[in-house]
Design a protein around this motif. Structure first.
Motif, PDB file in Angstrom:
ATOM      1  N   GLN A  98      42.432  42.262  26.442  1.00  0.00           N
ATOM      2  CA  GLN A  98      41.758  41.364  25.501  1.00  0.00           C
ATOM      3  C   GLN A  98      40.889  42.118  24.500  1.00  0.00           C
ATOM      4  OE1 GLN A  98      42.568  37.920  25.434  1.00  0.00           O
ATOM      5  NE2 GLN A  98      44.107  39.060  26.568  1.00  0.00           N
TER       6      GLN A  98
ATOM      7  N   ASP B  60      38.032  31.886  25.842  1.00  0.00           N
ATOM      8  CA  ASP B  60      38.768  30.647  26.047  1.00  0.00           C
ATOM      9  C   ASP B  60      39.680  30.843  27.268  1.00  0.00           C
ATOM     10  OD1 ASP B  60      41.008  32.179  25.126  1.00  0.00           O
ATOM     11  OD2 ASP B  60      40.303  31.803  23.083  1.00  0.00           O
TER      12      ASP B  60
ATOM     13  N   THR C 289      39.427  41.052  32.431  1.00  0.00           N
ATOM     14  CA  THR C 289      38.984  41.417  33.787  1.00  0.00           C
ATOM     15  C   THR C 289      37.554  41.929  33.793  1.00  0.00           C
ATOM     16  OG1 THR C 289      39.679  43.721  33.587  1.00  0.00           O
ATOM     17  CG2 THR C 289      41.349  42.153  34.336  1.00  0.00           C
TER      18      THR C 289
ATOM     19  N   ILE D 122      38.885  54.998  37.138  1.00  0.00           N
ATOM     20  CA  ILE D 122      39.212  53.563  37.185  1.00  0.00           C
ATOM     21  C   ILE D 122      38.156  52.811  37.989  1.00  0.00           C
ATOM     22  CG2 ILE D 122      40.901  51.856  37.967  1.00  0.00           C
ATOM     23  CD1 ILE D 122      43.058  54.010  37.686  1.00  0.00           C
TER      24      ILE D 122
HETATM   25  C1  LIG Z   1      38.585  35.648  21.911  1.00  0.00           C
HETATM   26  C2  LIG Z   1      37.781  36.499  22.849  1.00  0.00           C
HETATM   27  C3  LIG Z   1      36.546  36.050  23.273  1.00  0.00           C
HETATM   28  C4  LIG Z   1      35.798  36.820  24.142  1.00  0.00           C
HETATM   29  N1  LIG Z   1      34.580  36.358  24.526  1.00  0.00           N
HETATM   30  C5  LIG Z   1      33.827  37.112  25.374  1.00  0.00           C
HETATM   31  C6  LIG Z   1      32.548  36.671  25.787  1.00  0.00           C
HETATM   32  O1  LIG Z   1      32.064  35.605  25.416  1.00  0.00           O
HETATM   33  N2  LIG Z   1      31.837  37.473  26.625  1.00  0.00           N
HETATM   34  C7  LIG Z   1      32.341  38.665  27.077  1.00  0.00           C
HETATM   35  O2  LIG Z   1      31.692  39.309  27.838  1.00  0.00           O
HETATM   36  N3  LIG Z   1      33.556  39.082  26.697  1.00  0.00           N
HETATM   37  C8  LIG Z   1      34.320  38.356  25.858  1.00  0.00           C
HETATM   38  N4  LIG Z   1      35.540  38.801  25.493  1.00  0.00           N
HETATM   39  C9  LIG Z   1      36.007  40.108  25.990  1.00  0.00           C
HETATM   40  C10 LIG Z   1      36.762  39.913  27.283  1.00  0.00           C
HETATM   41  O3  LIG Z   1      35.869  39.625  28.308  1.00  0.00           O
HETATM   42  C11 LIG Z   1      37.603  41.121  27.609  1.00  0.00           C
HETATM   43  O4  LIG Z   1      38.499  40.668  28.534  1.00  0.00           O
HETATM   44  C12 LIG Z   1      36.887  42.319  28.198  1.00  0.00           C
HETATM   45  O5  LIG Z   1      35.857  42.775  27.374  1.00  0.00           O
HETATM   46  C13 LIG Z   1      37.866  43.467  28.394  1.00  0.00           C
HETATM   47  O6  LIG Z   1      38.584  43.242  29.560  1.00  0.00           O
HETATM   48  P1  LIG Z   1      40.130  43.470  29.634  1.00  0.00           P
HETATM   49  O7  LIG Z   1      40.492  43.321  31.055  1.00  0.00           O
HETATM   50  O8  LIG Z   1      40.808  42.595  28.693  1.00  0.00           O
HETATM   51  O9  LIG Z   1      40.246  45.012  29.226  1.00  0.00           O
HETATM   52  P2  LIG Z   1      41.231  45.786  28.257  1.00  0.00           P
HETATM   53  O10 LIG Z   1      41.174  45.216  26.900  1.00  0.00           O
HETATM   54  O11 LIG Z   1      42.569  45.911  28.868  1.00  0.00           O
HETATM   55  O12 LIG Z   1      40.552  47.195  28.279  1.00  0.00           O
HETATM   56  C14 LIG Z   1      39.301  47.417  27.659  1.00  0.00           C
HETATM   57  C15 LIG Z   1      38.867  48.873  27.883  1.00  0.00           C
HETATM   58  O13 LIG Z   1      38.510  49.093  29.240  1.00  0.00           O
HETATM   59  C16 LIG Z   1      39.356  50.064  29.856  1.00  0.00           C
HETATM   60  N5  LIG Z   1      39.611  49.564  31.208  1.00  0.00           N
HETATM   61  C17 LIG Z   1      40.165  48.379  31.526  1.00  0.00           C
HETATM   62  N6  LIG Z   1      40.149  48.184  32.845  1.00  0.00           N
HETATM   63  C18 LIG Z   1      39.561  49.276  33.383  1.00  0.00           C
HETATM   64  C19 LIG Z   1      39.223  49.655  34.713  1.00  0.00           C
HETATM   65  N7  LIG Z   1      39.486  48.854  35.753  1.00  0.00           N
HETATM   66  N8  LIG Z   1      38.645  50.852  34.906  1.00  0.00           N
HETATM   67  C20 LIG Z   1      38.352  51.644  33.862  1.00  0.00           C
HETATM   68  N9  LIG Z   1      38.634  51.335  32.591  1.00  0.00           N
HETATM   69  C21 LIG Z   1      39.224  50.153  32.357  1.00  0.00           C
HETATM   70  C22 LIG Z   1      40.566  50.153  28.962  1.00  0.00           C
HETATM   71  O14 LIG Z   1      41.149  51.428  29.022  1.00  0.00           O
HETATM   72  C23 LIG Z   1      39.956  49.885  27.605  1.00  0.00           C
HETATM   73  O15 LIG Z   1      39.372  51.022  27.086  1.00  0.00           O
HETATM   74  C24 LIG Z   1      36.312  38.046  24.623  1.00  0.00           C
HETATM   75  C25 LIG Z   1      37.559  38.505  24.198  1.00  0.00           C
HETATM   76  C26 LIG Z   1      38.305  37.733  23.333  1.00  0.00           C
HETATM   77  C27 LIG Z   1      39.642  38.229  22.905  1.00  0.00           C
END
Ligand SMILES: Cc1cc2nc3c(=O)[nH]c(=O)nc-3n(C[C@H](O)[C@H](O)[C@H](O)COP(=O)(O)OP(=O)(O)OC[C@H]3O[C@@H](n4cnc5c(N)ncnc54)[C@H](O)[C@@H]3O)c2cc1C
Lengths: 262, 787
Positions: A31, A97, A105, A156
């Protein structure tokens, strides 16, 4: 985006090995990472998906500690942590959302350490421990300024352990466009004291408001905060709010969090 | 019982079946054999001189077909402006060139410099990164006042100024207005900003062009609200392709809101490039590109003065406005702050003296043009805000002050050159008061206060001018096109009908509402009638859909064509029934000889027209197809009264809209459900402008609100359930359906209602705040409360 390879290991060991390759990067919910790839802001050669690793999934509570697998989605936390740590579940249920919550995550959020993200406030206020494939990192050492953490290259987050407070609440004042926190305050009351963590406000990322913690540790009520203010120095200023406005919101939201804490 | 058929029936929108099941055909769904992909390399600086462009390395990259620069467009026309404004000294506006690809200079972030055409989008993007463009950066002008200051950097060096025009309206009234204001009992003054907006239709812009060498014909598929206008502008002014060799198709279009009216560089480019490389070329905008290349809306800075006599009658209005044009003149840009804004400054009120001054200014920002309402929201906002402020200053009720000054006799000629044909502003205000339970407001305010919140009620009236016309008048005002529309009614042998209309539906529901009109006139079922729109090769001509004009203008053409069909069909029926055509009556799809039981069915007549065995061939031609062009004699003037109730959190400054009511007069209504939907959407956009949306540049001309992370669109939870009503109908007197226009009303009527409500809420908490500029964000409200 630029083209890349993608692998989806099923064990932590395979993931660690895969991340040892040149220009490899972990992909969790995507995300945050996928939008930046689309903008061509990053050019990994291999993405290592963490979504198929069973040992990184799940919510469990034992001995006053809630453990979230690093790959647990916000949606799962919202549903499964509610009985153990309602304030944390409520926080997760207000991220983005449904699509974001079903992919994003806890590990991704804490690894990314966006200065306006919600989880960092919960982790810091709870005094959580970050568990990685190679070590355990205490909260005091983990956050190192916006988008910076103690994680090494390829390390990780496999789990996060949250001590469960007696009472807690998170109040997020949404930035109108992104709905991340313009300011978010997490208040957690433990037997041995109160912790207050503030996100969205500081140029250094999430931080603890120690004056408030002291006042609340003596008297856990909103009135204990009367007269306490936060300096606007070092707070962010942007098109959604000045540093003075953010400083003001910290006071308001902390009181509201205390009042809401259950 | 409500009608389920014909005019007045709330029929479900038939087009929604395909939209909701994912079977719509949008421009991006169109892929042509052998197609290439285009990526634009855009300026990342707001202002600069291009010193060199080196494409050599990029050209050698895999998949690259050709790279185009401004050089390729030397000798090719620029994008034209469709409206010539004459300033208050009788001089024509400054009209700088608008090249398809930058020539010599870049003038805003997003200005296209090069276009890479390649076998895949990936390859085009990769190659674009290998192009080396050197730009000598120049200081940017962003603020309009700064742009007009002595010695300001010039957006267009050859113009010698950043002032596009200084327009006075009505110039002859200037002295009388000054005089009236000098002698007035009370003058209320307000300075305000009408915030710059990005339209953000759900579907970004797309253009696909192909060229057929066999017949020298070009086809452009494009996300347009008016394909014929694009054909005219692009064919005649830019590329020099005659109309019969150029087909423009706008298939399903996912929202326009004005920003898809205009002729854009990208669609001219793909059409040009497809001819050069003899392969189809496709361009699909990303959302990020849309922010920096779709024309923006609004962006006025205004000082308005309202003068009143000792009895609170309005005696004069004077306005002084700076209107941002951006870096180039987009298609209708020059007309928005002038003819679509100045002519509306009387609003719903009897104000004898009005003078409007508008200075249009070039800046290093994306061009600004029409956005839902286009000029009329800007007029309404300033007038209704200053009236509210006057009511507060004078200690009178804001509704009473408005009522006292309403125009009550029609037709009414305003001092700003338009004549309102009908309206009943008292009736819509009565209706509104009935809808909002004003008596219960005090109790609701108490409830809010018990929760630590403030509550405010904001009132607003609006008048709109839709279906801009007639052509001979707009021609005198500088329009470079006519503003009529056309329709062809093609009745097939079996009685089914295709109606080819010049209007283009991109959310308005024409495919449902237009057949309702024809079905009513012929007494046949709507299922026998289809609308054909959006293809210049199928439709006689059309000026498209914008300015709430479709039903009033194109619908009128359709009525005229249908009347011709009826006349001819009666002749055929008369022949079949051996009676005079003047004795034939058409009812419920049957032709009857008046006063007898002799009749033939609709299908008998249509079949006879195409199988003319028993047919008066010596008197009338076979076939049953008629075309009409309709040029209205005046605008239509919808109007209404709106009310908004907000709750305000004094600790954070956050405003929520709790109740919203709209009483509109749209004249006759063909499909009430569609009309309500249009009002709902308009109000949502108006609340978006009032509370959330803001397009912001920094002083270097960098766009700060360049994505949804920073540009706040309204979401479902930001708007309340609306109470809407359109029962106060004063039908338009000069079009055959008596219809007005409803597409923009919501976006015009709602922003002042919201801001008036916020000021009212603050006043109730003892905060003397005169005005807060939109968007009324929590931060702005809190700052205003700090004094
Ligand atoms: C429309 C929208 C609204 C959002 N609103 C909010 C909000 O209100 N509040 C909020 O807090 N966040 C919000 N987010 C962010 C959301 O919570 C993301 O999911 C989060 O910031 C990143 O998690 P991910 O699992 O998607 O990570 P990814 O996008 O897959 O990875 C993000 C980074 O972390 C690293 N990474 C991922 N997992 C690990 C792990 N287990 N160990 C080490 N490194 C890792 C990846 O290499 C990358 O650099 C929003 C995102 C979107 C798109």
């Amino acid at each position: 985006m630029y083209s890349f390879e993608i692998v989806r290991p099923t064990s932590l060991a395979d993931a660690v090995a895969a991340l040892g390759q040149d220009e490899a990067q972990a992909l969790a919910g995507g995300q945050t990472l996928i939008p930046s790839l689309k903008q061509r802001l990053a050019q990994p050669s291999v993405l290592v998906s963490l979504t198929a690793i069973a040992e990184m999934q799940g919510v469990s509570a034992e001995g006053g500690v809630l453990t979230l697998g690093g790959g647990t989605t916000h949606g799962t936390v919202a549903r499964e942590a509610a009985a153990h740590y309602p304030a944390l579940a409520a926080l997760a249920s207000n991220i983005g959302d449904p699509a974001v919550r079903n992919r994003g995550t806890v590990g991704g959020s804490l690894a990314n350490n966006d200065p306006a993200a919600c989880y960092p406030a919960a982790a810091l206020a709870s005094g959580a421990t970050i568990v990685t494939n190679s070590r355990e990192i205490a909260m005091e050492d983990y956050f190192q300024g916006m988008f910076t953490t103690a994680l090494e290259e390829g390390e990780i987050i496999t789990a996060v352990r949250f001590p469960i407070p007696e009472k807690a609440a998170y109040i997020k004042f949404e930035q109108p466009a992104s709905r991340f926190a313009l300011v978010g305050v997490f208040v957690a009351k433990f037997a041995d004291g109160v912790r207050v963590a503030v996100t969205g406000a500081s140029e250094e990322g999430v931080f603890r408001w120690t004056e408030a913690e002291e006042a609340l540790s003596g008297n856990f009520s909103a009135t204990a905060l009367d007269g306490l203010t936060v300096s606007a120095d070092g707070l962010m200023s942007d098109i959604h709010g000045s540093s003075a406005y953010r400083a003001h919101l910290i006071g308001v939201l902390t009181k509201r969090a205390v009042a809401a804490a259950a | 019982m409500p009608k389920d058929h014909g005019i007045g029936a709330s029929q479900k929108r038939r087009e929604d079946v395909r939209f909701l099941t994912g079977t719509g055909q949008y421009t991006d769904d169109i892929n042509v054999y052998g197609q290439t992909y285009c990526h634009f390399l855009r300026s990342d600086v707001a202002h600069g001189r291009i010193t060199s462009i080196d494409t050599a390395a990029a050209e050698a990259m895999p998949g690259v077909v050709r790279i185009f620069t401004g050089k390729d467009f030397e000798g090719v026309g620029g994008l034209p402006c469709g409206w010539l404004i004459t300033d208050r000294f009788g001089e024509p506006m400054k009209e700088p060139g608008h090249p398809v690809l930058a020539q010599g200079k870049v003038r805003h972030v997003g200005d296209p410099i090069c276009a890479v055409v390649a076998d895949s989008l990936e390859e085009a993007r990769n190659a674009a990164e290998a192009i080396v463009v050197e730009i000598e950066e120049l200081p940017a002008v962003v603020d309009m006042k700064a742009a007009l200051a002595e010695g300001a950097p010039l957006v267009h060096d050859d113009m010698g100024t950043n002032l596009c025009y200084d327009w006075g309206f009505v110039e002859d009234n200037r002295a009388a207005v000054d005089e009236a204001i000098r002698n007035a009992h009370h003058v209320t003054t307000l300075e305000l900003v009408n915030n710059r907006l990005v339209a953000n239709p759900m579907e970004p812009r797309v253009a696909v062009a192909e060229y057929n060498r066999a017949n020298d014909e070009s086809t452009l598929y494009t996300t347009s609200q008016n394909p014929h206008v694009i054909r005219l502008l692009m064919g005649a002014f830019v590329l020099g392709i005659p109309e019969h060799k150029l087909r423009v198709v706008a298939p399903d279009v996912g929202g326009g809101f004005g920003t898809k009216i205009f002729h854009y560089a990208e669609e001219a480019f793909v059409t040009f490039a497809a001819r050069k490389i003899n392969r189809p070329v496709k361009w699909t905008s990303t959302r990020s590109e849309a922010f920096m290349s779709d024309a923006h809306g609004r962006d006025h800075v205004t000082k308005i003065e309202l003068a009143l006599d000792k009895d609170n009658n309005f005696v004069a209005v004077r306005t002084d406005t700076l209107a941002n044009m951006g870096a180039y003149l987009s298609t209708f840009s020059s007309s928005i702050p002038t003819w679509l804004h100045g002519t509306l400054m009387a609003g719903n009120y009897r104000t004898p003296h009005i003078y409007v001054n508008v200075r249009a200014v070039f800046t290093n920002t994306v061009p600004v043009d029409a956005y839902r309402g286009a000029g009329r929201p800007e007029a309404t906002f300033q007038l209704e805000r200053v009236i509210d402020k006057a009511a507060r200053e004078l200690g009178v009720d804001p509704i009473a002050l408005r009522r006292q000054n309403f125009i009550t006799e029609f037709p009414y000629a305003t001092p700003v050159a338009v004549e309102y044909d009908t309206g009943d502003y008292v009736a819509t205000m009565d209706k509104l008061e009935e809808m909002i339970d004003r008596a219960g407001f005090a109790a609701r305010r108490k409830e809010s206060e018990a929760k630590g919140k403030l509550r405010g009620l904001g009132i607003n009236c609006y008048i709109e001018a839709c279906g801009i016309a007639p052509s001979n008048l707009v021609g005198q005002l500088g329009a470079r096109a006519g503003l009529y529309d056309a329709a062809t009614v093609r009745v097939n042998a079996t009685g089914s009908i295709s109606v080819m209309v010049g209007a283009h539906s991109h959310g308005q529901g024409h495919e449902t509402s237009f057949p309702q009109v024809v079905a009513e006139m012929l007494g046949i079922d709507e299922s026998m009638i289809d609308i054909v729109h959006g293809d210049s090769s199928k439709i006689p001509f059309g000026m498209g859909t914008y300015g709430s004009r479709s039903l009033a203008v194109c619908g009128s053409a359709m009525v005229r064509a249908t009347e011709k069909i009826i006349n001819k069909a009666k002749k055929i029926a008369g022949h079949l029934l051996e009676a005079a055509d003047t004795d034939i009556e058409l009812k419920d799809g049957r032709f009857t000889v008046a006063g007898t039981d002799k009749s033939v069915a609709w299908g008998d007549v249509t079949l006879a027209a195409y199988v003319p065995h028993n047919y008066p061939l010596e008197e009338i031609e076979p076939g049953l197809e008629e075309t009409a062009f309709y040029d209205p004699s005046n605008f239509t003037y919808p109007s209404g009264a709106y009310a908004c109730e907000v709750e305000l959190d004094p600790e954070t400054g956050r405003v929520t809209v709790e109740r919203f009511a709209a009483a509109d007069d749209f004249g006759n209504v063909v499909n009430p459900m569609i009309v309500e939907g249009q009002v709902h959407g308009g109000i949502a956009q108006g609340i978006g402008q009032a509370l959330l949306e803001s397009c912001v540049y920094d002083s270097d001309g960098q766009l700060l609100s360049a994505s949804y992370m920073d540009y706040a669109m309204p979401r479902a939870t930001d708007v309340p359930f609306y109470a809407v009503d359109h029962s106060c109908a004063t039908p338009c007197t000069h079009n055959p359906l008596g219809v007005k226009g409803c597409g923009e009303a919501g976006a015009i009527g709602s922003p002042p209602a919201v801001v008036n409500a916020v000021i009212d809420a603050l006043a109730s908490g003892g905060h003397k705040v005169d005005h807060i500029d939109m968007p009324v964000s929590p931060h702005r409200v809190w700052s205003a409360m700090q004094g």
